[in-house]
Design a protein around this motif. Sequence first.
Motif, short mmCIF file in Angstrom:
data_model
loop_
_atom_site.label_atom_id
_atom_site.label_comp_id
_atom_site.label_asym_id
_atom_site.label_seq_id
_atom_site.Cartn_x
_atom_site.Cartn_y
_atom_site.Cartn_z
N VAL A 112 39.45 -74.46 -70.98
CA VAL A 112 39.65 -75.87 -71.29
C VAL A 112 39.40 -76.13 -72.77
CG1 VAL A 112 38.93 -78.22 -70.78
CG2 VAL A 112 39.01 -76.55 -68.94
N GLU A 113 38.35 -75.53 -73.31
CA GLU A 113 38.00 -75.77 -74.71
C GLU A 113 39.02 -75.16 -75.67
OE1 GLU A 113 34.01 -74.30 -75.10
OE2 GLU A 113 33.26 -75.67 -73.54
N SER A 114 39.61 -74.02 -75.30
CA SER A 114 40.59 -73.38 -76.18
C SER A 114 41.98 -73.97 -76.03
CB SER A 114 40.64 -71.87 -75.91
OG SER A 114 41.08 -71.60 -74.59
N GLN A 115 42.32 -74.40 -74.81
CA GLN A 115 43.67 -74.88 -74.54
C GLN A 115 43.84 -76.39 -74.71
OE1 GLN A 115 44.61 -73.46 -70.58
NE2 GLN A 115 44.14 -71.33 -71.12
N SER A 116 42.73 -77.14 -74.59
CA SER A 116 42.83 -78.61 -74.68
C SER A 116 41.76 -79.19 -75.61
CB SER A 116 42.69 -79.22 -73.28
OG SER A 116 43.66 -78.72 -72.40
N PRO A 117 41.67 -78.68 -76.83
CA PRO A 117 40.62 -79.17 -77.73
C PRO A 117 40.80 -80.63 -78.12
CG PRO A 117 42.19 -77.82 -78.94
CD PRO A 117 42.52 -77.67 -77.49
N ASN A 118 42.03 -81.13 -78.07
CA ASN A 118 42.30 -82.51 -78.47
C ASN A 118 42.18 -83.51 -77.33
OD1 ASN A 118 42.86 -81.75 -81.17
ND2 ASN A 118 44.96 -81.18 -80.59
N ALA A 119 41.70 -83.06 -76.19
CA ALA A 119 41.50 -83.98 -75.06
C ALA A 119 40.54 -85.09 -75.45
CB ALA A 119 40.96 -83.21 -73.86
N SER A 120 40.71 -86.25 -74.82
CA SER A 120 39.84 -87.38 -75.13
C SER A 120 39.89 -88.39 -73.99
CB SER A 120 40.28 -88.06 -76.43
OG SER A 120 41.57 -88.65 -76.28
N VAL A 121 38.91 -89.28 -73.98
CA VAL A 121 38.92 -90.42 -73.06
C VAL A 121 38.62 -91.67 -73.87
CG1 VAL A 121 36.47 -90.12 -72.46
CG2 VAL A 121 38.00 -91.38 -70.90
N THR A 122 39.28 -92.76 -73.52
CA THR A 122 39.06 -94.03 -74.22
C THR A 122 38.61 -95.09 -73.21
OG1 THR A 122 40.76 -93.52 -75.86
CG2 THR A 122 40.10 -95.83 -75.64
N PHE A 123 37.46 -95.66 -73.49
CA PHE A 123 36.93 -96.78 -72.70
C PHE A 123 37.01 -98.05 -73.54
CE2 PHE A 123 34.48 -93.06 -71.17
CZ PHE A 123 34.79 -93.10 -69.82
N SER A 124 37.30 -99.17 -72.91
CA SER A 124 37.39 -100.42 -73.67
C SER A 124 37.17 -101.62 -72.76
CB SER A 124 38.75 -100.53 -74.37
OG SER A 124 39.81 -100.52 -73.42
N ASP A 125 37.01 -102.78 -73.38
CA ASP A 125 36.97 -104.08 -72.70
C ASP A 125 35.99 -104.12 -71.53
OD1 ASP A 125 38.96 -105.09 -74.43
OD2 ASP A 125 40.50 -104.14 -73.21
N ILE A 126 34.75 -103.74 -71.80
CA ILE A 126 33.70 -103.79 -70.78
C ILE A 126 33.35 -105.25 -70.49
CG2 ILE A 126 31.26 -103.30 -70.36
CD1 ILE A 126 31.65 -100.74 -72.05
N LYS A 127 33.28 -105.58 -69.21
CA LYS A 127 32.91 -106.94 -68.79
C LYS A 127 31.92 -106.86 -67.64
CE LYS A 127 37.40 -108.99 -70.00
NZ LYS A 127 38.56 -109.80 -69.50
N PHE A 128 31.02 -107.85 -67.58
CA PHE A 128 30.00 -107.89 -66.54
C PHE A 128 29.77 -109.33 -66.13
CE2 PHE A 128 25.44 -108.26 -65.38
CZ PHE A 128 25.43 -107.41 -64.29
N GLY A 129 29.72 -109.58 -64.82
CA GLY A 129 29.51 -110.94 -64.37
C GLY A 129 29.48 -111.03 -62.86
N PRO A 130 29.43 -112.25 -62.33
CA PRO A 130 29.45 -112.45 -60.88
C PRO A 130 30.74 -111.91 -60.26
CG PRO A 130 28.80 -114.46 -62.03
CD PRO A 130 29.31 -113.51 -63.07
N ILE A 131 30.72 -111.73 -58.95
CA ILE A 131 31.88 -111.21 -58.23
C ILE A 131 33.12 -112.03 -58.53
CG2 ILE A 131 32.82 -110.69 -55.95
CD1 ILE A 131 30.46 -108.91 -56.72
N ASP A 132 34.22 -111.36 -58.85
CA ASP A 132 35.55 -111.94 -59.14
C ASP A 132 35.57 -112.78 -60.41
OD1 ASP A 132 36.76 -110.82 -56.87
OD2 ASP A 132 36.12 -112.48 -55.60
N SER A 133 34.72 -112.46 -61.38
CA SER A 133 34.69 -113.24 -62.63
C SER A 133 35.29 -112.48 -63.82
CB SER A 133 33.25 -113.62 -62.98
OG SER A 133 32.47 -112.46 -63.32
N THR A 134 35.56 -111.16 -63.68
CA THR A 134 35.85 -110.36 -64.86
C THR A 134 37.29 -109.85 -64.95
OG1 THR A 134 35.20 -108.28 -63.79
CG2 THR A 134 33.45 -109.57 -64.89
N TYR A 135 38.12 -110.19 -64.00
CA TYR A 135 39.50 -109.66 -64.04
C TYR A 135 40.48 -110.72 -63.58
CZ TYR A 135 39.29 -109.19 -58.94
OH TYR A 135 39.18 -109.43 -57.59
#
Length: 446
Positions: free
Chosen positions: A423-446
């Motif tokens: 994995v390290e030799s074949q996919s060195p450019n792999a990445s993950v992107t997280f964004s737009d974190i939200k927290f709140g009461p049920i059914d309030s964030t989407y």
Amino acid sequence: MLSLVSIFLVGLGFSLGVGTQQSESHPSLSWQNCSAKGSCQSVSGSIVLDSNWRWLHDSGTTNCYDGNEWSTDLCPDASTCDKNCYIEGADYSGTYGITSSGAQLKLGFVTKGSYSTNIGSRVYLLRDESHYQLFKLKNHEFTFTVDDSQLPCGLNGALYFVEMAEDGGAKPGAQYGMGYCDAQCPHDMKFITGEANVKDWKPQETDENAGNGHYGACCTEMDIWEANSQATAYTPHICSKTGIYRCEGTECGDNDANQRYNGVCDKDGCDFNSYRLGNKTFWGPGLTVDSNKAMIVVTQFTTSNNQDSGELSEIRRIYVQGGKTIQNSDTNVQGITTTNKITQAFCDETKVTFGDTNDFKAKGGFSGLSKSLESGAVLVLSLWDDHSVNMLWLDSTYPTDSAGKPGADRGPCAITSGDPKDVESQSPNASVTFSDIKFGPIDSTY
């Protein structure tokens, strides 16, 4: 590579010095705190790199920990190591491949810096320079956007909560990413509860940068998101101890001692993996939830009385992609009542049907998890490969000789995939992107 060290300091009087070779400047990461649907306030936060990835050296530049071994001169024992060693700041982008902008965080996989090659990373969300941001999840939902399209088999872009101390323990604490623990009771932590984990330290045969010490660092863990482009799961793990707990011997539940279910933590957890639970066309490239594209992930923690004070009763999952709200897939396995959420009944049935030990229930189940979540948990974001079993437990058939058995097929990846060196030799450019974190009461964030 730079020397790696992770430090757990929880008020035992130990305190590492801070080095001056690299200043510590935390990349910003904003998130939103919601009070109701359509009513969210932006919160200014930042992230900090886990101390496990940082350089540890003496008053000069001699390594206290080099490769996967401690210096016998500087760290012959715990107290001497603490007196001799200094921890350094981080060059987040240049050395570790970590970049942030506004509400977005990108974690790179292999980063070739000026002096080292770094593999993966683990970061925490800070409230301020000295404290992690705590989230009290009961009767609330946690939402984020994720792009896993650049993660092949064998990688894990993870977002989860653990019951770490808010201040990271003794100085320098949260400011330098101290205090990690999880339900696997990891032995590779270099410092636990303020002491260097040098006793019985043995380098790992499969990882040139890691080893295992006598002690492990245990705490309750709620895996909101473990995924690559091929498979995903969300999983609660409960421990019978509160907060961070330094284990030794049987209480660590070590696999190599055949004591996995004798420890203080539930290492298996109670996972909801759509592929494993009978729906192989729900999540993945080009499927109902398309992992080739970014998606919004909503996780709801409902209580018995719909109040913060109630006992946790369900953990629900919702996706939003392309403007469409997609409910989690239903289970489709004989012996498991059709459902699309995690409950105690779901956990009990899956353990029986899959022939798994119900350690989740034995360690406290939903009742124990409910109590744990009341104290608040720290948000962890990471990207890693697996030097133990090649991530097959997430995205392939595991155990590898059990294809076709209930619960064994967890994802479409080959049982030969996921070897870190590949994995390290074949996919060195792999990445993950997280964004737009939200927290709140049920059914309030989407």
